[in-house]
Scaffold this motif. Structure first.
Motif, PDB file in Angstrom:
ATOM      1  N   ARG A 248       0.852  -1.191   0.000  1.00 17.14           N
ATOM      2  CA  ARG A 248       0.000   0.000   0.000  1.00 17.14           C
ATOM      3  C   ARG A 248       0.889   1.242   0.000  1.00 17.14           C
ATOM      4  O   ARG A 248       1.771   1.387   0.844  1.00 17.14           O
ATOM      5  CB  ARG A 248      -0.894   0.015   1.249  1.00 17.14           C
ATOM      6  CG  ARG A 248      -1.739  -1.239   1.412  1.00 17.14           C
ATOM      7  CD  ARG A 248      -2.899  -1.245   0.438  1.00 17.14           C
ATOM      8  NE  ARG A 248      -3.669  -2.474   0.554  1.00 17.14           N
ATOM      9  CZ  ARG A 248      -3.775  -3.387  -0.400  1.00 17.14           C
ATOM     10  NH1 ARG A 248      -3.160  -3.185  -1.555  1.00 17.14           N
ATOM     11  NH2 ARG A 248      -4.506  -4.465  -0.232  1.00 17.14           N
ATOM     12  N   ILE A 249       0.645   2.147  -0.935  1.00 12.79           N
ATOM     13  CA  ILE A 249       1.403   3.395  -1.021  1.00 12.79           C
ATOM     14  C   ILE A 249       0.509   4.532  -0.546  1.00 12.79           C
ATOM     15  O   ILE A 249      -0.580   4.758  -1.083  1.00 12.79           O
ATOM     16  CB  ILE A 249       1.902   3.640  -2.450  1.00 12.79           C
ATOM     17  CG1 ILE A 249       2.876   2.520  -2.856  1.00 12.79           C
ATOM     18  CG2 ILE A 249       2.584   5.006  -2.555  1.00 12.79           C
ATOM     19  CD1 ILE A 249       3.408   2.634  -4.259  1.00 12.79           C
ATOM     20  N   MET A 250       0.982   5.261   0.491  1.00 17.91           N
ATOM     21  CA  MET A 250       0.137   6.245   1.164  1.00 17.91           C
ATOM     22  C   MET A 250       0.909   7.548   1.386  1.00 17.91           C
ATOM     23  O   MET A 250       1.763   7.625   2.275  1.00 17.91           O
ATOM     24  CB  MET A 250      -0.362   5.679   2.498  1.00 17.91           C
ATOM     25  CG  MET A 250      -1.131   4.372   2.337  1.00 17.91           C
ATOM     26  SD  MET A 250      -1.628   3.589   3.906  1.00 17.91           S
ATOM     27  CE  MET A 250      -2.807   4.783   4.533  1.00 17.91           C
ATOM     28  N   PRO A 251       0.655   8.577   0.604  1.00 22.12           N
ATOM     29  CA  PRO A 251       1.336   9.862   0.811  1.00 22.12           C
ATOM     30  C   PRO A 251       0.795  10.590   2.040  1.00 22.12           C
ATOM     31  O   PRO A 251      -0.362  10.431   2.427  1.00 22.12           O
ATOM     32  CB  PRO A 251       1.004  10.644  -0.464  1.00 22.12           C
ATOM     33  CG  PRO A 251      -0.273  10.052  -0.942  1.00 22.12           C
ATOM     34  CD  PRO A 251      -0.234   8.604  -0.570  1.00 22.12           C
ATOM     35  N   ALA A 252       1.658  11.407   2.648  1.00 15.81           N
ATOM     36  CA  ALA A 252       1.252  12.238   3.775  1.00 15.81           C
ATOM     37  C   ALA A 252       0.575  13.499   3.256  1.00 15.81           C
ATOM     38  O   ALA A 252       1.056  14.124   2.308  1.00 15.81           O
ATOM     39  CB  ALA A 252       2.467  12.600   4.616  1.00 15.81           C
ATOM     40  N   VAL A 253      -0.545  13.884   3.863  1.00 15.37           N
ATOM     41  CA  VAL A 253      -1.254  15.095   3.464  1.00 15.37           C
ATOM     42  C   VAL A 253      -1.767  15.834   4.707  1.00 15.37           C
ATOM     43  O   VAL A 253      -2.100  15.214   5.715  1.00 15.37           O
ATOM     44  CB  VAL A 253      -2.451  14.799   2.527  1.00 15.37           C
ATOM     45  CG1 VAL A 253      -1.985  14.207   1.211  1.00 15.37           C
ATOM     46  CG2 VAL A 253      -3.469  13.878   3.195  1.00 15.37           C
ATOM     47  N   THR A 254      -1.787  17.147   4.621  1.00 18.83           N
ATOM     48  CA  THR A 254      -2.490  17.962   5.606  1.00 18.83           C
ATOM     49  C   THR A 254      -3.789  18.445   4.976  1.00 18.83           C
ATOM     50  O   THR A 254      -3.998  18.311   3.764  1.00 18.83           O
ATOM     51  CB  THR A 254      -1.638  19.162   6.039  1.00 18.83           C
ATOM     52  OG1 THR A 254      -1.360  19.964   4.883  1.00 18.83           O
ATOM     53  CG2 THR A 254      -0.329  18.707   6.658  1.00 18.83           C
ATOM     54  N   TYR A 255      -4.658  19.017   5.785  1.00 14.93           N
ATOM     55  CA  TYR A 255      -5.956  19.429   5.258  1.00 14.93           C
ATOM     56  C   TYR A 255      -6.479  20.612   6.064  1.00 14.93           C
ATOM     57  O   TYR A 255      -6.104  20.827   7.221  1.00 14.93           O
ATOM     58  CB  TYR A 255      -6.964  18.271   5.350  1.00 14.93           C
ATOM     59  CG  TYR A 255      -7.332  17.974   6.781  1.00 14.93           C
ATOM     60  CD1 TYR A 255      -8.448  18.571   7.365  1.00 14.93           C
ATOM     61  CD2 TYR A 255      -6.530  17.159   7.568  1.00 14.93           C
ATOM     62  CE1 TYR A 255      -8.750  18.358   8.687  1.00 14.93           C
ATOM     63  CE2 TYR A 255      -6.825  16.935   8.888  1.00 14.93           C
ATOM     64  CZ  TYR A 255      -7.948  17.535   9.448  1.00 14.93           C
ATOM     65  OH  TYR A 255      -8.237  17.333  10.763  1.00 14.93           O
ATOM     66  N   VAL A 256      -7.368  21.382   5.445  1.00 10.52           N
ATOM     67  CA  VAL A 256      -8.102  22.447   6.131  1.00 10.52           C
ATOM     68  C   VAL A 256      -9.527  22.415   5.592  1.00 10.52           C
ATOM     69  O   VAL A 256      -9.739  22.560   4.385  1.00 10.52           O
ATOM     70  CB  VAL A 256      -7.476  23.840   5.899  1.00 10.52           C
ATOM     71  CG1 VAL A 256      -8.320  24.908   6.584  1.00 10.52           C
ATOM     72  CG2 VAL A 256      -6.051  23.888   6.402  1.00 10.52           C
ATOM     73  N   VAL A 257     -10.481  22.216   6.483  1.00 10.85           N
ATOM     74  CA  VAL A 257     -11.887  22.169   6.095  1.00 10.85           C
ATOM     75  C   VAL A 257     -12.514  23.539   6.330  1.00 10.85           C
ATOM     76  O   VAL A 257     -12.337  24.147   7.394  1.00 10.85           O
ATOM     77  CB  VAL A 257     -12.651  21.110   6.915  1.00 10.85           C
ATOM     78  CG1 VAL A 257     -14.112  21.047   6.462  1.00 10.85           C
ATOM     79  CG2 VAL A 257     -12.004  19.742   6.768  1.00 10.85           C
ATOM     80  N   GLY A 258     -13.262  24.028   5.332  1.00 13.84           N
ATOM     81  CA  GLY A 258     -13.961  25.304   5.465  1.00 13.84           C
ATOM     82  C   GLY A 258     -15.367  25.210   4.914  1.00 13.84           C
ATOM     83  O   GLY A 258     -15.761  24.190   4.324  1.00 13.84           O
ATOM     84  N   GLU A 259     -16.135  26.299   5.091  1.00 11.65           N
ATOM     85  CA  GLU A 259     -17.487  26.343   4.532  1.00 11.65           C
ATOM     86  C   GLU A 259     -17.454  26.464   3.013  1.00 11.65           C
ATOM     87  O   GLU A 259     -18.414  26.118   2.331  1.00 11.65           O
ATOM     88  CB  GLU A 259     -18.258  27.517   5.139  1.00 11.65           C
ATOM     89  CG  GLU A 259     -18.555  27.369   6.622  1.00 11.65           C
ATOM     90  CD  GLU A 259     -19.505  26.220   6.907  1.00 11.65           C
ATOM     91  OE1 GLU A 259     -20.420  25.985   6.090  1.00 11.65           O
ATOM     92  OE2 GLU A 259     -19.317  25.547   7.941  1.00 11.65           O
ATOM     93  N   SER A 260     -16.333  26.971   2.483  1.00  9.93           N
ATOM     94  CA  SER A 260     -16.134  27.077   1.041  1.00  9.93           C
ATOM     95  C   SER A 260     -14.654  26.865   0.767  1.00  9.93           C
ATOM     96  O   SER A 260     -13.823  26.904   1.685  1.00  9.93           O
ATOM     97  CB  SER A 260     -16.558  28.453   0.522  1.00  9.93           C
ATOM     98  OG  SER A 260     -15.687  29.456   1.040  1.00  9.93           O
ATOM     99  N   ARG A 261     -14.314  26.653  -0.492  1.00  5.60           N
ATOM    100  CA  ARG A 261     -12.902  26.474  -0.834  1.00  5.60           C
ATOM    101  C   ARG A 261     -12.113  27.754  -0.539  1.00  5.60           C
ATOM    102  O   ARG A 261     -10.995  27.701  -0.012  1.00  5.60           O
ATOM    103  CB  ARG A 261     -12.748  26.085  -2.305  1.00  5.60           C
ATOM    104  CG  ARG A 261     -11.304  25.750  -2.685  1.00  5.60           C
ATOM    105  CD  ARG A 261     -11.201  25.352  -4.155  1.00  5.60           C
ATOM    106  NE  ARG A 261     -11.867  24.104  -4.424  1.00  5.60           N
ATOM    107  CZ  ARG A 261     -11.310  22.901  -4.251  1.00  5.60           C
ATOM    108  NH1 ARG A 261     -10.078  22.814  -3.774  1.00  5.60           N
ATOM    109  NH2 ARG A 261     -11.984  21.802  -4.549  1.00  5.60           N
ATOM    110  N   ALA A 262     -12.696  28.909  -0.845  1.00  4.79           N
ATOM    111  CA  ALA A 262     -12.003  30.178  -0.605  1.00  4.79           C
ATOM    112  C   ALA A 262     -11.732  30.372   0.886  1.00  4.79           C
ATOM    113  O   ALA A 262     -10.646  30.794   1.281  1.00  4.79           O
ATOM    114  CB  ALA A 262     -12.830  31.339  -1.156  1.00  4.79           C
ATOM    115  N   GLU A 263     -12.715  30.059   1.726  1.00  3.09           N
ATOM    116  CA  GLU A 263     -12.519  30.198   3.168  1.00  3.09           C
ATOM    117  C   GLU A 263     -11.434  29.244   3.655  1.00  3.09           C
ATOM    118  O   GLU A 263     -10.577  29.622   4.468  1.00  3.09           O
ATOM    119  CB  GLU A 263     -13.818  29.911   3.914  1.00  3.09           C
ATOM    120  CG  GLU A 263     -13.673  30.010   5.431  1.00  3.09           C
ATOM    121  CD  GLU A 263     -14.895  29.489   6.162  1.00  3.09           C
ATOM    122  OE1 GLU A 263     -15.724  30.320   6.561  1.00  3.09           O
ATOM    123  OE2 GLU A 263     -14.999  28.250   6.347  1.00  3.09           O
ATOM    124  N   ALA A 264     -11.446  28.003   3.155  1.00  2.00           N
ATOM    125  CA  ALA A 264     -10.443  27.018   3.578  1.00  2.00           C
ATOM    126  C   ALA A 264      -9.047  27.444   3.168  1.00  2.00           C
ATOM    127  O   ALA A 264      -8.089  27.282   3.936  1.00  2.00           O
ATOM    128  CB  ALA A 264     -10.784  25.649   2.993  1.00  2.00           C
TER     129      ALA A 264
END
Length: 433
Positions: A248-264
């Motif tokens: 299994r190949i699994m890259p590391a990722v961070t994330y930010v959830v927002g109400e819209s893409r612009a807000e995130a």
């Protein structure tokens, strides 16, 4: 609901790197607080993650010969910590980073077998190598190994651990190689299974090592580079008698959830500056300049002096790793060019050059991007790296996980009690000598 999608696997990295994470209250003490680790593990299990991964370093970063306040508060023994985590979780896999350059196979085999027994088949190990003599000073052998020999020793190390686990009939594990000479009795993992082997190397030798031995790759490749990496490593498996489903190949990722893409995206930019504190920005530059830069304002321009190349050791040692003189000169020149062209302060520049692009958008946006990349053949899943701690995984579990489950990419319930079962790997590997 099964929509015919590929199963997407999830791991989570407990964040200890101060260049990626905002810690509550700005203090690094929570990085060795068991409650913080256990809390992340419980959240990951609630989100039906496959495993928790703990990272490790064998020496703390230093500034001018003293342990620096920028970094971690300490490093606890990971196998001991995960033994405690096994008592507050039931299904989550538990993966410890294990150094194969300075440890000994029998000790590690026994410790991992113990964890696997306590966790009832949920143990894994991220086998890593170490490149420098600075870390080696903490060990009896000292020194360091050239790149090729590090992987040679790692391969012997892995083979011996597996021999210790598989020798359930009490037959001595006789081995004489370049790095180890062993003729000892085996240890036994729970129910005859083996802890899952994770690996993170990206060099030619690292890829070959992964194709021969690894069952999960912790990858840093994304986008087009990730697609190429996936195809390359999976394509090497056949020459080692393996099929693509065994890795299994699994890259590391961070994330930010927002109400819209612009807000995130705006939240992601703000958080990046929050992560890079003034002290951290200065610390980053001191590792390149090789001298004390505390007199320079982190909100001002880059130092007007060149790097000190005469010292026997870097002013800051550990993170970021020291570069040779030529690379340091080139890196400083590059930073000057970027800072001048974008009119950036020291802190703004460090925030830019240490930034890893996050998955930023609504929960639906993030789920779509994750699923599409798996379907395109870029990876088999992701290792999530929260950029807030200690509660940084909560919004992913609350918002993104249901999106993944509703689209059939992530199960609503665990289908297995073991880490191997979660990852769809064979419960028992063929015997090896």
């Amino acid at each position: 609901m099964n929509l015919g999608r590929r199963r997407l696997h999830l791991g989570v990295l407990f964040p200890v790197n101060p260049t990626t994470t905002v810690w509550q209250g700005g203090m690094p003490g929570s990085q060795i607080d068991f409650a913080a680790i256990a809390g992340l593990a419980v959240a990951a299990e609630r989100g039906r993650f496959d495993y928790l991964l703990l990272a490790d370093d064998l020496r703390l970063p230093e500034r001018n010969g003293a342990v620096t306040e920028v970094g971690v508060a300490g490093r606890h023994d990971l196998l001991t910590v995960l033994s405690a985590v096994s008592a507050v979780t039931e299904r989550l896999g538990l993966v410890a980073t294990v150094n194969t350059t300075f440890n000994e196979p029998y000790d590690i085999a026994r410790q991992l077998a113990t964890l696997d027994h306590l966790a009832k088949g949920r143990a894994g190990w991220n086998a890593v190598t170490t490149p420098d003599a600075w870390v080696g000073e903490n060990f009896r052998r000292g020194g360091f190994l050239p790149h090729a020999e590090r992987y040679e020793r790692a391969a012997e190390f892995v083979g011996l651990c597996r021999a210790f686990w598989q020798g359930g009939d009490g037959t001595p594990s006789a081995h004489q190689g370049r790095h180890f000479r062993v003729e000892g009795r085996p240890v036994t993992a729970s129910d005859g299974t083996e802890p899952v082997l994770v690996q993170a190397g990206d060099s030619e030798q690292g890829r070959e090592f992964a194709a021969a031995h690894a069952e999960v790759i912790y990858s840093r490749k994304k986008g087009r580079a990730g697609l190429d990496f996936y195809a390359d490593v999976k394509g090497r498996l056949a020459s080692h008698g393996r099929d693509p489903g065994q890795l299994r190949i699994m890259p590391a990722v961070t994330y930010v959830v927002g109400e819209s893409r612009a807000e995130a995206e705006e939240l992601a930019r703000a958080r990046r500056l929050e992560i890079v504190t003034p002290q951290m920005a200065t610390h980053y530059l001191e590792a390149l300049w090789g001298c004390d830069l505390s007199a320079y304002d982190p909100e001002g321009p880059l130092p007007d002096i060149g790097p000190d190349l005469d010292g026997a050791a870097a002013f800051v040692t550990g993170r970021p790793t020291a570069m040779d003189a030529r690379r340091r000169v080139d890196r400083v020149a590059f930073l000057r060019q970027v800072a001048e062209s974008r009119k950036l302060s020291i802190r703004g520049l460090v925030a830019l050059v240490t930034h890893t692009k996050a998955l930023a958008g609504t929960a639906s946006d993030i789920a779509t991007e994750m699923i599409d990349y798996v379907e395109a053949g870029g990876c088999d899943g992701y290792i999530i790296v929260p950029d807030r701690a200690p509660d940084g995984l909560d919004d992913f579990v609350e918002h993104v996980v249901p999106e993944l489950q509703s689209r059939g990419a992530l199960p609503a319930e665990y289908g297995s009690t073991t880490l191997r079962g979660h990852l769809g790997l064979p419960e028992r590997l063929p015997a090896r000598r």
